[in-house]
Design a protein around this motif. Sequence first.
Motif, PDB file in Angstrom:
ATOM      1  N   ALA A  87       0.795  -1.227   0.000  1.00 19.12           N
ATOM      2  CA  ALA A  87       0.000   0.000   0.000  1.00 19.12           C
ATOM      3  C   ALA A  87       0.827   1.277   0.000  1.00 19.12           C
ATOM      4  N   ASP A  88       2.106   1.189   0.250  1.00 21.94           N
ATOM      5  CA  ASP A  88       2.960   2.376   0.402  1.00 21.94           C
ATOM      6  C   ASP A  88       3.250   3.013  -0.964  1.00 21.94           C
ATOM      7  N   ALA A  89       2.699   4.192  -1.188  1.00 24.68           N
ATOM      8  CA  ALA A  89       2.863   4.882  -2.474  1.00 24.68           C
ATOM      9  C   ALA A  89       4.311   5.272  -2.751  1.00 24.68           C
ATOM     10  N   ALA A  90       5.145   5.321  -1.721  1.00 24.32           N
ATOM     11  CA  ALA A  90       6.551   5.687  -1.903  1.00 24.32           C
ATOM     12  C   ALA A  90       7.416   4.487  -2.283  1.00 24.32           C
ATOM     13  N   LYS A  91       6.857   3.299  -2.277  1.00 25.50           N
ATOM     14  CA  LYS A  91       7.611   2.081  -2.610  1.00 25.50           C
ATOM     15  C   LYS A  91       7.326   1.665  -4.058  1.00 25.50           C
ATOM     16  N   ALA A  92       8.084   0.716  -4.566  1.00 26.93           N
ATOM     17  CA  ALA A  92       8.013   0.314  -5.978  1.00 26.93           C
ATOM     18  C   ALA A  92       6.716  -0.397  -6.351  1.00 26.93           C
ATOM     19  N   TRP A  97       1.991  -1.571  -9.896  1.00 22.88           N
ATOM     20  CA  TRP A  97       0.620  -2.063  -9.973  1.00 22.88           C
ATOM     21  C   TRP A  97      -0.230  -1.144 -10.855  1.00 22.88           C
ATOM     22  N   THR A  98      -0.057   0.157 -10.700  1.00 14.61           N
ATOM     23  CA  THR A  98      -0.784   1.125 -11.526  1.00 14.61           C
ATOM     24  C   THR A  98      -0.404   0.966 -12.997  1.00 14.61           C
ATOM     25  N   ALA A  99       0.885   0.842 -13.262  1.00 15.02           N
ATOM     26  CA  ALA A  99       1.351   0.679 -14.650  1.00 15.02           C
ATOM     27  C   ALA A  99       0.830  -0.633 -15.248  1.00 15.02           C
ATOM     28  N   PHE A 100       0.838  -1.705 -14.461  1.00 15.04           N
ATOM     29  CA  PHE A 100       0.320  -2.984 -14.953  1.00 15.04           C
ATOM     30  C   PHE A 100      -1.150  -2.851 -15.342  1.00 15.04           C
ATOM     31  N   ASN A 101      -1.944  -2.274 -14.469  1.00 15.59           N
ATOM     32  CA  ASN A 101      -3.377  -2.129 -14.760  1.00 15.59           C
ATOM     33  C   ASN A 101      -3.631  -1.270 -15.990  1.00 15.59           C
TER      34      ASN A 101
END
Length: 159
Positions: A87-92, A97-101
Amino acid sequence: MADIIPGRMTANHSGDIAVFIIGMRVNRLFAVGKWLPVFRAMGAMLGELHRDPDSGFLAYEMCWKSPRQPVLIQYWASFDALEAYAADAAKAHRPAWTAFNRATKDNDAVGIFHETYVVRAGASETLYNDLPAFGLGKAKGLVPAIGNREAARNRMAES
């Protein structure tokens, strides 16, 4: 090649642990632009996790169901630690996940899956015989499977 640890060993583990199994499947081999970023993203995440000993990530094993389907078995100190990382937006993970979707919205070139298991204390046991450190034993360290740790039932009770 990793050194073989002779004899019967067991993981030096007690308490709860989270096991996270994640993988991908290349469905369209020639759609490299769709599946290669997914494959590379996992490498970046593993590197990030190895550099952060406070993340709760303990270790992983890479397996291949087939040449088109890599699978990772990850060991985490807790489900909470795994969830916090995801869930950490600062982590990879979040950007990947956003790019995959976004990249796979209208195609089936690559598929992914994950399964998460929380193994409660007293609900697991391990045995490794003449192998390099592997799995939970690699994650938590190894001890000889002798004395109270010789039988599976006893190892289960000690976990």
